[in-house]
Design an enzyme around this catalytic site. Structure first.
Site, PDB file in Angstrom:
ATOM      1  N   HIS A  80       0.820  -1.226   0.000  1.00 47.70           N
ATOM      2  CA  HIS A  80       0.000   0.000   0.000  1.00 47.70           C
ATOM      3  C   HIS A  80       0.849   1.271   0.000  1.00 47.70           C
ATOM      4  O   HIS A  80       0.548   2.223   0.708  1.00 47.70           O
ATOM      5  CB  HIS A  80      -0.963  -0.004   1.180  1.00 47.70           C
ATOM      6  CG  HIS A  80      -1.958  -1.129   1.171  1.00 47.70           C
ATOM      7  ND1 HIS A  80      -2.525  -1.616   0.027  1.00 47.70           N
ATOM      8  CD2 HIS A  80      -2.492  -1.873   2.192  1.00 47.70           C
ATOM      9  CE1 HIS A  80      -3.372  -2.600   0.331  1.00 47.70           C
ATOM     10  NE2 HIS A  80      -3.362  -2.782   1.632  1.00 47.70           N
TER      11      HIS A  80
ATOM     12  N   HIS B 213     -10.181   0.876   0.201  1.00 43.05           N
ATOM     13  CA  HIS B 213      -9.940  -0.241   1.102  1.00 43.05           C
ATOM     14  C   HIS B 213     -11.048  -0.398   2.147  1.00 43.05           C
ATOM     15  O   HIS B 213     -10.789  -0.737   3.306  1.00 43.05           O
ATOM     16  CB  HIS B 213      -8.575  -0.077   1.776  1.00 43.05           C
ATOM     17  CG  HIS B 213      -7.896  -1.361   2.089  1.00 43.05           C
ATOM     18  ND1 HIS B 213      -8.312  -2.188   3.122  1.00 43.05           N
ATOM     19  CD2 HIS B 213      -6.859  -1.984   1.509  1.00 43.05           C
ATOM     20  CE1 HIS B 213      -7.520  -3.243   3.158  1.00 43.05           C
ATOM     21  NE2 HIS B 213      -6.626  -3.152   2.180  1.00 43.05           N
TER      22      HIS B 213
ATOM     23  N   GLN C   4      -8.704  -7.646  -5.612  1.00 41.29           N
ATOM     24  CA  GLN C   4      -8.229  -8.413  -4.462  1.00 41.29           C
ATOM     25  C   GLN C   4      -9.428  -8.733  -3.577  1.00 41.29           C
ATOM     26  O   GLN C   4     -10.169  -7.833  -3.166  1.00 41.29           O
ATOM     27  CB  GLN C   4      -7.209  -7.579  -3.665  1.00 41.29           C
ATOM     28  CG  GLN C   4      -6.571  -8.301  -2.483  1.00 41.29           C
ATOM     29  CD  GLN C   4      -5.284  -9.028  -2.837  1.00 41.29           C
ATOM     30  OE1 GLN C   4      -4.860  -9.047  -3.995  1.00 41.29           O
ATOM     31  NE2 GLN C   4      -4.647  -9.631  -1.856  1.00 41.29           N
TER      32      GLN C   4
ATOM     33  N   GLU D 121     -11.118  -5.068  -3.442  1.00 41.06           N
ATOM     34  CA  GLU D 121     -10.238  -3.970  -3.850  1.00 41.06           C
ATOM     35  C   GLU D 121      -9.949  -4.060  -5.335  1.00 41.06           C
ATOM     36  O   GLU D 121      -9.116  -4.862  -5.755  1.00 41.06           O
ATOM     37  CB  GLU D 121      -8.911  -4.057  -3.073  1.00 41.06           C
ATOM     38  CG  GLU D 121      -9.061  -4.124  -1.579  1.00 41.06           C
ATOM     39  CD  GLU D 121      -7.811  -4.712  -0.919  1.00 41.06           C
ATOM     40  OE1 GLU D 121      -6.682  -4.347  -1.304  1.00 41.06           O
ATOM     41  OE2 GLU D 121      -7.965  -5.548  -0.012  1.00 41.06           O
TER      42      GLU D 121
END
Ligand code: BGC
Length: 348
Positions: free
Chosen positions: A104, A175, A284, A313
């Site tokens: 990230h 997120h 994700q 995500e």
């Protein structure tokens, strides 16, 4: 637009929350610190308001926010193997903040920075952040915008726009963690998930894609037919053992660049269904495996359990910058990049 002062960041900046709403009963609360999503309220099958997004009770907890609850992760979501990449012949070394890798973007996350509000309406808000050259060790002065809008038919739409003066990485994601039974209803593993994907990016033991796309058919990774997350999450399968459950990128069917259905999740008790749409190549699925059981105090003052929420995500494949065969998360100098992800809610 309902703007409220929540506190300060300790560096002289006021932090405000903003509530945007549509006519279909959906309300979303965000804040300028990190352009973070705090609450997502949608009606359940009986018309009751349910907040389906995990978040903290106290502002101070967002100053660390290890799980990245609701964050707008920029410039680079997910992992970059070895915390290194080469672009235009130049090697860049990033923060090593996840084993030997970069997660990230790095330590001094833009999730913990003030974004400026440039446009506010009843149903939408735009935040802007100007990243400096080599801030977070990524090249380029990058102008980034994120707009959250709520539609009258209960979609939360997220539009990103970026411009840079140098070639760089731009791989944004939101997120938020979702629990369609309500953010504080316990673990979300009974919820049913379907994903528009036949292949996932196989990883090494540290969640770094190795370049192989593997068929989900015949494996516990298969969500081409809807199933409860709980059904196979504990299967004895290396990929799941290594990541402590689902924490993998799915290669989405359909055309990159076109907003298409990526996945859905639904809860049989509230009847709430969330569809995820995106123009990005991957998504994700992260089942909240690393949410520490009973330690983080959520919005209702109760501690969240492990796997209390699930993140969907949208993104370029993790580590794509080191795998030329994958679609590249590169923002070219002087060329504006736009991308859209939508979380669409219904209930019955
Ligand atoms: C990653 C997880 C990580 C979480 C919080 C997710 O995007 O895939 O492995 O624990 O973010 O950092």
């Amino acid at each position: 637009m309902n703007k409220t002062l929540w506190g300060t960041d300790g560096k002289g900046n006021d932090i405000c929350t903003y509530e945007i709403a549509g006519k279909g009963g959906m309300k979303v609360k965000v804040m300028d610190f990190g352009a973070t999503v705090l609450e997502i309220h949608v009606p359940d099958k009986n018309g009751n308001d349910v907040d389906v997004a995990l978040g903290y009770e106290k502002l101070e907890d967002y100053f660390t926010n290890d799980p990245y609850f609701g964050c707008c992760v920029v410039p680079s979501a997910n992992r970059i193997g070895g915390a290194k990449f080469t672009l235009n012949g130049k090697e860049y070394s990033l923060d090593v903040n996840d084993g030997e890798n970069n997660l990230h973007s790095g330590f001094d996350s833009i999730c913990h920075k003030m974004w400026q509000v440039t446009d506010e309406k009843d149903d939408s808000i735009t935040f802007v952040y100007d990243k400096k050259d080599m801030e977070l060790k990524f090249p380029g002065n990058v102008h980034m915008e994120v707009t959250y809008s709520v539609s009258d038919d209960n979609e939360l739409r997220i539009d990103y726009v970026a411009n840079s003066d140098e070639d760089t990485i731009f791989n944004p994601t939101n997120h938020s963690y979702f629990n369609l039974g309500g953010h504080d209803s316990g673990n979300a593993m009974d919820q049913l998930v379907w994903i528009n994907s036949k292949k996932f990016t196989e990883t090494d033991p540290h969640s770094i894609p190795n370049g192989k796309l593997v068929e989900v058919a015949g494996t516990p990774m298969d969500f081409t037919t809807e199933k409860a997350l709980a059904q196979d999450i504990e299967a004895d399968f290396n990929q799941l053992n290594w990541a402590g459950g689902y924490d993998h990128n799915y290669a989405l069917e359909g055309q990159e660049g076109e907003v298409r259905l990526a996945a859905y999740m639904r809860d049989v008790n509230t009847g709430i269904k969330m569809e995820v749409l995106t123009d990005l190549p991957g998504m994700q699925l992260y089942a909240g495996n690393y949410i520490p059981d009973g330690e983080l105090i959520g919005k209702s003052g109760k501690a969240y359990v492990r796997r209390a929420g699930v993140a969907f995500e949208s993104q370029y494949f993790p580590n794509a910058i080191n795998i030329p065969e994958f679609s590249q998360p590169v923002l070219k100098a002087g060329v504006e990049k736009k991308t859209t992800t939508i979380y669409r809610f219904s209930a019955n």
